[in-house]
Scaffold this motif. Structure first.
Motif, PDB file in Angstrom:
ATOM      1  N   GLY A 219      29.955 -18.353 -33.782  1.00  0.00           N
ATOM      2  CA  GLY A 219      29.129 -17.154 -33.873  1.00  0.00           C
ATOM      3  C   GLY A 219      28.230 -17.127 -35.094  1.00  0.00           C
ATOM      4  N   GLY A 220      27.060 -16.463 -34.923  1.00  0.00           N
ATOM      5  CA  GLY A 220      26.126 -16.293 -36.023  1.00  0.00           C
ATOM      6  C   GLY A 220      26.067 -14.853 -36.485  1.00  0.00           C
ATOM      7  N   ASP A 221      25.018 -14.519 -37.229  1.00  0.00           N
ATOM      8  CA  ASP A 221      24.886 -13.189 -37.815  1.00  0.00           C
ATOM      9  C   ASP A 221      23.721 -12.378 -37.272  1.00  0.00           C
ATOM     10  OD1 ASP A 221      27.041 -13.677 -39.633  1.00  0.00           O
ATOM     11  OD2 ASP A 221      25.653 -14.840 -40.882  1.00  0.00           O
ATOM     12  N   LEU A 222      22.664 -13.051 -36.811  1.00  0.00           N
ATOM     13  CA  LEU A 222      21.426 -12.345 -36.516  1.00  0.00           C
ATOM     14  C   LEU A 222      21.483 -11.487 -35.257  1.00  0.00           C
ATOM     15  CD1 LEU A 222      18.675 -14.963 -37.455  1.00  0.00           C
ATOM     16  CD2 LEU A 222      19.505 -13.012 -38.795  1.00  0.00           C
ATOM     17  N   ALA A 223      22.244 -11.888 -34.264  1.00  0.00           N
ATOM     18  CA  ALA A 223      22.287 -11.098 -33.027  1.00  0.00           C
ATOM     19  C   ALA A 223      22.749  -9.680 -33.301  1.00  0.00           C
ATOM     20  CB  ALA A 223      23.200 -11.777 -32.004  1.00  0.00           C
ATOM     21  N   ALA A 224      23.761  -9.537 -34.157  1.00  0.00           N
ATOM     22  CA  ALA A 224      24.281  -8.209 -34.475  1.00  0.00           C
ATOM     23  C   ALA A 224      23.338  -7.422 -35.381  1.00  0.00           C
ATOM     24  CB  ALA A 224      25.648  -8.335 -35.148  1.00  0.00           C
TER      25      ALA A 224
END
Length: 362
Positions: A219-224
């Motif tokens: 998982g990354g950070d930007l989607a949220a």
């Protein structure tokens, strides 16, 4: 410079694949003019070689593919020279970026470890872009008083929503999942599997070799963060973007504002204008023409010399920008980054018949 380990770009073939290996590991494989020319020469030879079916780009050493252009050379040229060395380097570098994007054979870029600035230019325009759990990707130019180049504003202007604007203005570093989300990469492969991938590329079509090893990215950070990023960065001015970030309430938004405010005010304003214009220009070639104008304009500024001094030469991390605040940067200061160059135009768009040729309207 080859760090005592041979040529700065190593060339080899393995079965159906030809390999480009950036080979300045002690300089994190930073690109210089010699390397750009060598990459171009190899692509020319392999384009007409029927034995070469795939081109693969990797970096020597354990730290990354490429940390960007050799900005110490740019610093010296901007401070003590006439700018001609940097102009010649960028001319050939941007032409290489465009060539990679249009290369007729599959171009596989292994974006393992650090990939920044010019490293993005020689990788993210390729056909197949591989990221790993070690990938750290960024366009950090505003932190040295510069505007993202090497086709970076083209790539980032096409990211979902305003994600690209956030990355361009702040220079934020992202990992594999966020690179995939932003369209800077295509496949996630664990770094431990890279030797097997390279071996398979010698014998298999690219799609088959990649399919053997590709996995879902962590998982990354930007989607949220899309809600506050889109809401804040769609503003028309940098001042309004900062105001929205500070007022939003999300701690990450406030942190982004503080990061943005630490960058060169002139470079940040010019970068926002470059991103908006890149969306309208359309083709990579037209955007590279624009970036060449911006780069030459930036070369003559106080902030580029000061930014490289603070970040790379003296490493005090305390640049003294001039103008020092966003409010002091005028529209004229920004417009000079987009002024036509006459006979010095890069002219890539004109060569491909795209909009943006010298003399055409922006």
């Amino acid at each position: 410079m080859s760090d005592g380990t041979g040529a700065p770009v190593l060339l080899r073939t393995d079965g159906r694949a030809a390999h480009l290996v950036l080979n300045r590991p002690r300089a994190l494989n930073a690109l210089n003019h010699e390397m750009v020319l060598r990459l171009g020469e190899a692509l020319t030879v392999w384009e007409s070689d029927p034995a070469v079916e795939t081109v693969v780009l990797t970096g020597a050493g354990e730290r990354g593919l490429c940390a960007g252009g050799d900005i110490r050379v740019v610093h010296a040229d901007a401070r003590d020279g006439d700018g001609s060395a940097s102009a010649a380097f960028w001319r050939d570098e941007y032409r290489l970026n465009a060539r990679i994007a249009r290369y007729p054979k599959p171009y596989v870029a292994v974006m393992d470890g650090i990939v920044m600035g010019g490293g993005v230019g020689v990788s993210a325009h390729g056909d197949v872009r591989i990221v790993t759990e070690r990938s750290v990707i960024a366009m950090p130019e505003t932190g040295i008083g510069f505007v993202p180049d090497v086709g970076g504003t083209h790539l980032l202007s096409r990211a979902p929503g305003e994600l690209g604007t956030h990355l361009a203005l702040t220079g934020a570093r992202i990992g594999a999942a966020d690179a995939l989300l932003c369209g800077l990469a295509d496949h996630y492969i664990p770094s431990a599997a890279l030797p097997d991938l390279l071996a398979d590329l010698a014998a298999l079509p690219v799609a088959d070799a990649v399919a053997r090893h590709a996995r879902p990215a962590p998982g990354g950070d930007l989607a949220a963060a899309r809600e506050w990023i889109d809401a804040c960065y769609r503003a028309d001015t940098v001042e309004e973007i900062v105001r929205r970030l500070l007022d939003h309430g999300d701690p990450a938004a406030k942190e982004a504002a503080e990061t943005l405010l630490a960058k060169s005010p002139t470079a940040v304003k010019a970068t926002l204008a470059a991103m908006r214009r890149a969306r309208a220009l359309g083709s990579l070639e037209a955007v590279l023409d624009q970036e060449y104008r911006s780069s030459l304009a930036g070369l003559g500024t106080h902030d580029l010399v000061e930014g490289i001094r603070a970040q790379v030469v003296d490493k005090d991390r305390a640049p003294r920008w001039s103008p020092a605040t966003l409010a002091e940067v005028t529209d004229a200061d920004v417009e000079r980054y987009f002024a036509r160059l006459g006979a010095r135009e890069l002219g890539l768009a004109g060569e491909t018949g795209e909009p943006g040729a010298p003399g055409a309207a922006d």
